[in-house]
Design a protein around this motif. Structure first.
Motif, PDB file in Angstrom:
ATOM      1  N   LEU A   1       1.021  88.007  14.453  1.00 55.33           N
ATOM      2  CA  LEU A   1       1.917  89.142  14.704  1.00 55.33           C
ATOM      3  C   LEU A   1       1.390  90.007  15.847  1.00 55.33           C
ATOM      4  O   LEU A   1       2.162  90.476  16.691  1.00 55.33           O
ATOM      5  CB  LEU A   1       2.085  89.975  13.431  1.00 55.33           C
TER       6      LEU A   1
ATOM      7  N   ALA B   1       5.953  96.783  20.285  1.00 53.05           N
ATOM      8  CA  ALA B   1       7.075  96.932  19.358  1.00 53.05           C
ATOM      9  C   ALA B   1       8.226  97.650  20.039  1.00 53.05           C
ATOM     10  O   ALA B   1       8.030  98.501  20.913  1.00 53.05           O
ATOM     11  CB  ALA B   1       6.632  97.699  18.117  1.00 53.05           C
TER      12      ALA B   1
ATOM     13  N   THR C   1      17.436  96.776  17.998  1.00 48.27           N
ATOM     14  CA  THR C   1      17.263  96.576  16.571  1.00 48.27           C
ATOM     15  C   THR C   1      18.462  96.993  15.743  1.00 48.27           C
ATOM     16  O   THR C   1      18.647  96.483  14.643  1.00 48.27           O
ATOM     17  CB  THR C   1      16.052  97.389  16.053  1.00 48.27           C
TER      18      THR C   1
ATOM     19  N   VAL D   1      10.814  97.213  12.474  1.00 50.10           N
ATOM     20  CA  VAL D   1      10.418  96.323  11.382  1.00 50.10           C
ATOM     21  C   VAL D   1      11.428  96.521  10.258  1.00 50.10           C
ATOM     22  O   VAL D   1      11.560  97.616   9.722  1.00 50.10           O
ATOM     23  CB  VAL D   1       8.991  96.636  10.881  1.00 50.10           C
TER      24      VAL D   1
ATOM     25  N   PHE E   1      10.510  91.352  12.679  1.00 49.91           N
ATOM     26  CA  PHE E   1       9.784  92.171  13.646  1.00 49.91           C
ATOM     27  C   PHE E   1      10.505  92.054  14.988  1.00 49.91           C
ATOM     28  O   PHE E   1      10.839  90.945  15.423  1.00 49.91           O
ATOM     29  CB  PHE E   1       8.342  91.699  13.779  1.00 49.91           C
TER      30      PHE E   1
ATOM     31  N   ARG F   1      12.438  88.488  18.603  1.00 50.55           N
ATOM     32  CA  ARG F   1      12.447  88.732  17.159  1.00 50.55           C
ATOM     33  C   ARG F   1      11.652  87.646  16.438  1.00 50.55           C
ATOM     34  O   ARG F   1      11.736  86.471  16.809  1.00 50.55           O
ATOM     35  CB  ARG F   1      13.881  88.729  16.599  1.00 50.55           C
TER      36      ARG F   1
ATOM     37  N   ASP G   1       3.315  96.159   8.917  1.00 51.78           N
ATOM     38  CA  ASP G   1       3.902  94.855   8.610  1.00 51.78           C
ATOM     39  C   ASP G   1       4.738  94.897   7.338  1.00 51.78           C
ATOM     40  O   ASP G   1       5.127  93.852   6.817  1.00 51.78           O
ATOM     41  CB  ASP G   1       2.818  93.791   8.480  1.00 51.78           C
TER      42      ASP G   1
END
Length: 235
Positions: free
Chosen positions: A31, A41, A48, A53, A62, A69, A87
């Motif tokens: 990750l 991120a 998104t 997340v 993610f 993605r 996470d």
């Protein structure tokens, strides 16, 4: 496996998709590398439609700054997502040692055992003769088919007897049961009335294995503990 996904808009780049598996011990590093390769991120709301997340009981997705993605299927769901963790708690959930029963069945052979994490605690492997198919026709073919059906039934009954001795005593302590091999053969073994407590514990993925030898059984944690990821990234 990879494929191209056509863009919904000419202003958006084409994307590629591929599926991969990552062991729980490597997931945290994977990750970190995913975000490093894709610019970190995503900002909240960018690419998104919500958070960078997104977690449910069965998947954690993610989203990176460039729109890439990583949709991770939760092993042994449900996940109790923790929004305070970057996470959502997926790494810890995947890495947890579980007591898992495994049943592998193919025509004429079977293997079953109980794992704690990667360690095989108890197991039994066996085989029974089931003749292969024949191209002969007429009455001989019918007799052969009846003989083969009888041999298969006896093999599945022998497998069910072994599962009842090996897995059933642990049923109350098992977190899950994972099955693999020939789907029809597995289903016939689990039809045994004694194994009803195990049927409710069966979870995915179905393991694709060769003849179920002890070495094959020992290697199954590599597959059933892994996190399955659908990776989508810009070209």
């Amino acid at each position: 496996m990879s494929s191209s996904v056509p863009s919904a808009s000419t202003s958006e780049p084409e994307r590629t998709e591929r599926d991969l598996t990552v062991g729980p011990e490597r997931l945290d590093r994977w990750l970190a590398g995913f975000f490093e390769r894709h610019g970190g991120a995503a900002d909240v709301g960018e690419h998104t439609g919500g958070d960078a997340v997104r977690a449910s009981t069965e998947t954690v997705t993610f989203v990176a700054a460039d729109g890439a993605r990583a949709e991770c299927a939760v092993p042994f769901p449900p996940l109790r997502a923790n929004p305070a963790l970057p996470d959502a708690g997926l790494v810890g959930h995947a890495a947890r040692d579980r007591r898992v029963g495994v049943l592998l069945v193919r025509m004429g052979g079977y293997a079953t055992g109980v794992f704690v994490g990667r360690r095989l605690e108890v197991s039994k492997v066996g085989a029974r003769l089931v003749q292969g198919r024949t191209a002969a026709g007429g009455w001989s073919q019918q007799r052969f088919a009846r003989r083969r059906e009888k041999q298969a039934r006896e093999a599945f009954e022998a497998a069910a007897d072994v599962v009842a001795r090996v897995l059933l005593p642990h049923a109350a302590d098992l977190d899950a049961v994972v099955v693999g091999g020939d789907r029809r053969a597995v289903a016939q073994v689990l039809e045994d009335a004694r194994l009803a407590p195990l049927r409710t514990l069966v979870t995915g993925p179905h393991l694709h294995v060769p003849d179920p030898k002890l070495a094959v059984l020992r290697n199954t944690p590599e597959e059933f503990r892994a996190v399955r990821i659908r990776l989508t990234q810009p070209r």
